[in-house]
Design a protein around this motif. Structure first.
Motif, PDB file in Angstrom:
ATOM      1  N   UNK A 468      21.242 -30.288  15.863  1.00 51.28           N
ATOM      2  CA  UNK A 468      20.744 -31.023  14.701  1.00 51.28           C
ATOM      3  C   UNK A 468      21.217 -30.412  13.389  1.00 51.28           C
ATOM      4  N   UNK A 469      21.230 -29.093  13.299  1.00 51.87           N
ATOM      5  CA  UNK A 469      21.737 -28.486  12.061  1.00 51.87           C
ATOM      6  C   UNK A 469      23.261 -28.376  12.084  1.00 51.87           C
ATOM      7  N   UNK A 470      23.842 -28.029  13.253  1.00 50.72           N
ATOM      8  CA  UNK A 470      25.291 -27.863  13.323  1.00 50.72           C
ATOM      9  C   UNK A 470      26.053 -29.159  13.102  1.00 50.72           C
ATOM     10  N   UNK A 471      25.592 -30.251  13.706  1.00 51.48           N
ATOM     11  CA  UNK A 471      26.260 -31.543  13.520  1.00 51.48           C
ATOM     12  C   UNK A 471      26.151 -32.018  12.078  1.00 51.48           C
ATOM     13  N   UNK A 472      24.989 -31.777  11.465  1.00 52.42           N
ATOM     14  CA  UNK A 472      24.810 -32.190  10.073  1.00 52.42           C
ATOM     15  C   UNK A 472      25.790 -31.447   9.166  1.00 52.42           C
ATOM     16  N   UNK A 473      25.918 -30.162   9.356  1.00 51.31           N
ATOM     17  CA  UNK A 473      26.839 -29.376   8.537  1.00 51.31           C
ATOM     18  C   UNK A 473      28.277 -29.839   8.730  1.00 51.31           C
ATOM     19  N   UNK A 474      28.665 -30.113   9.981  1.00 48.50           N
ATOM     20  CA  UNK A 474      30.034 -30.551  10.262  1.00 48.50           C
ATOM     21  C   UNK A 474      30.350 -31.873   9.573  1.00 48.50           C
ATOM     22  N   UNK A 475      29.399 -32.787   9.555  1.00 52.62           N
ATOM     23  CA  UNK A 475      29.644 -34.087   8.919  1.00 52.62           C
ATOM     24  C   UNK A 475      29.753 -33.946   7.402  1.00 52.62           C
ATOM     25  N   UNK A 476      28.887 -33.154   6.806  1.00 56.00           N
ATOM     26  CA  UNK A 476      28.955 -32.991   5.356  1.00 56.00           C
ATOM     27  C   UNK A 476      30.242 -32.287   4.931  1.00 56.00           C
ATOM     28  N   UNK A 477      30.664 -31.326   5.727  1.00 56.65           N
ATOM     29  CA  UNK A 477      31.930 -30.644   5.417  1.00 56.65           C
ATOM     30  C   UNK A 477      33.109 -31.601   5.558  1.00 56.65           C
TER      31      UNK A 477
END
Length: 566
Positions: A468-477
């Motif tokens: 949940x946190x890792x996927x969110x960070x990857x998308x924003x980056x």
């Protein structure tokens, strides 16, 4: 001391009793009244009249005494509720005092309880998403819990029914994991969000970023006006621009002339007649006088919220049901679920510095579930969705600078960079150990036992949160944001305010409390259509499903009444 009213029951007899006036209770009253039944709606909270009683709906922070903050005395009266951001000076009078009705925590559970007609339909987040076929099939396919006794096709026409009346704005996307519905035009993304959407969907073709499907009108319906983009929804909307009991289902029920509304009425127990094999009525404690009165009806709809309804079933003991109404199998109160959240990421962007947005849009965007579907396979079951919002940072960013003078004033008068956050909402599996029960060692202000919670998120949810946190960070980056920061804060059951599952539907009376029509297996004239009935939680906001299940059950109840089956 409780005083008994032993007068004849005839004056208090109706065709149907609806317990609770929140989202599902409002729907039960509307549907039953429109089908010709004389209905009494019993609500423990005080009266809250539409428009007239929304006394802070048009106020700014400087118009109230403490600028929206709570006093120490208010915090003392609400030791549990102060954990939640939904409780503030603007709606402080809407909530039940924890000191009047405490509860016990073996493990932390955040229970938010309103004390008004309309219940949480006044303060809800208005997310209105359908569950899909994969959600109704998941338990059976994976061997988790028990199988739902219905499928998506059974509920689809009732989703249509409630969406058309409630007014749901949203965008059709053709996704099986979150089926399309009857939508008003969606609210519009701002320029920054539109660009982020393009970049995320290019980098991750299996993912979709779309406007949140929300019960805020973008087109008027009858006397209800469209959203004014004020973002003061949790105080009550004088425009009727979002779905609530007061703006929508209650006026429809009142219009029939078949509804009696009785606020300040604490339903203590359901009365069961073992000779008839049916419930015959309820015992009600007047909130102020503490006098007990009985009300009688041929059918009872239990819509006091998942936990309120479970309390009533557990507290409805008799010779036939020593462990609570319908609780022959001992599972009433077990399989408590809530969504877990507070995991995601945020970031900023220096792009679009010459652009701003109009108003205060009360809904963000969302990214539907993409894990464990379409060939994706993870070391955990089920999945999560994201809700998100963007804005430009405001004057508050300058406080830490401790600046003075004209240059500082100019600095904080200009909007800062764009910021965006994504927060996941994950599915919680049904676990027998996650339980709520009665504790007779403590009593509330009306002499009733209280609920005791023993509930926690387990390994499957913890594994999911890593994505949940890792996927969110990857998308924003991938979307070009800077200073992207993942977060994974504490999330306790109850925090998401999506509690469900304690009186689940099922095919077998040995493993469930309710049948496919939301009837108590062993008391067929008692219907439970709030969150307690849920057999699994999915990851979608559940209120729309409660609405659809309630309308479906009300239709079935009236048909069964006409056939003299209940």
């Amino acid at each position: 001391m409780i005083n008994l009213n032993l007068k004849a029951k005839d004056a208090n007899t109706y065709d149907a009793i609806v317990i609770g006036s929140g989202i599902s209770g409002g729907w039960a009253a509307k549907e039953l009244c429109e089908k010709g039944l004389k209905v009494i709606m019993l609500e423990r909270g005080r009266q809250l009249e539409h428009v007239k009683d929304y006394t802070t709906a048009n106020k700014d922070p400087w118009d109230v005494t403490h600028r929206g903050r709570l006093t120490n005395d208010q915090k003392k009266e609400h030791p549990y509720l102060i954990r939640e951001r939904v409780y503030n000076e603007f709606n402080e009078s809407y909530w039940l005092k924890d000191t009047d009705s405490p509860y016990k925590e073996e493990k932390r559970f955040d229970w938010t309880r309103p004390d008004i007609v309309g219940g949480r339909s006044i303060m809800w987040g208005r997310g209105s998403l359908r569950m899909g076929e994969m959600d109704f099939e998941a338990n059976a396919k994976e061997g988790i819990g028990i199988d739902w006794p219905i499928r998506y096709k059974d509920l689809a026409p009732w989703y249509d029914h409630v969406e058309a009346f409630a007014g749901i704005s949203g965008q059709a996307e053709g996704l099986a994991q979150v089926p399309d519905g009857v939508f008003q035009p969606p609210m519009e993304m701002n320029c920054f969000e539109k660009e982020v959407k393009k970049r995320i969907e290019k980098a991750f073709p299996a993912r979709r970023m779309t406007m949140f499907r929300t019960a805020n009108l973008t087109q008027p319906i009858g006397d209800r006006g469209s959203c004014q983009y004020r973002d003061k929804c949790a105080r009550g909307c004088p425009f009727g621009a979002y779905f609530s009991t007061q703006s929508s289902t209650l006026p429809a029920a009142v219009k029939t002339g078949n509804l009696t509304l009785r606020p300040d009425s604490i339903v203590n127990a359901i009365i069961y007649d073992k000779d008839k094999g049916l419930a015959t009525g309820v015992k009600v404690i007047d909130k102020h006088s503490k006098q007990v009165t009985e009300y009688h009806a041929r059918i009872i709809f239990l819509n006091a919220s998942a936990l309120g309804s479970t309390f009533l079933l557990l507290n409805s003991v008799s010779e036939r049901f020593p462990n609570g109404l319908g609780n022959d199998n001992g599972i009433l109160g077990h399989y408590l679920m809530d969504h877990h959240f507070h995991a995601g990421a945020s970031g900023i962007s220096e792009e679009f510095q010459d652009k701003y947005y109009y108003g205060k849009r009360p809904a963000g965007f969302f990214i539907p579930r993409f894990r464990n579907i379409g060939g994706d396979k993870q070391p955990y079951l089920r999945g999560f969705q994201y809700t998100g919002y963007s804005s430009r940072t405001d004057w508050a960013r300058g406080i830490a600078e401790l600046g003075v003078g004209a240059a500082f004033k100019d600095y904080i008068s200009e909007p800062g960079p764009w910021q965006m956050g994504l927060m996941g909402f994950g599915e919680c599996l049904p676990y027998y150990e996650n339980q709520v029960s009665l504790d007779h060692s403590i009593q509330d202000a009306w002499g009733q036992p209280v609920l005791k919670f023993n509930c926690e998120f387990k390994e499957n949810e913890k594994l999911m949160r890593k994505h949940m946190d890792g996927d969110a960070a990857a998308m924003l980056e991938a979307a070009g944001l800077k200073n992207v920061t993942p977060f994974n804060r504490d999330s306790y059951p109850g925090m998401a305010i999506h509690e469900m599952g304690t009186a689940r539907m099922g095919k077998d009376p040995k493993t469930s409390i309710l049948n496919e029509w939301n009837q108590v297996h062993t008391a067929k004239n008692v219907f439970v259509t709030d969150g307690a009935c849920m057999t699994s939680s999915a990851c979608q906001n559940p209120s729309l499903t409660y609405m659809a299940l309630t309308a479906r059950a009300a239709d079935h109840a009236v048909k069964e009444l006409k056939k003299m089956n209940i």
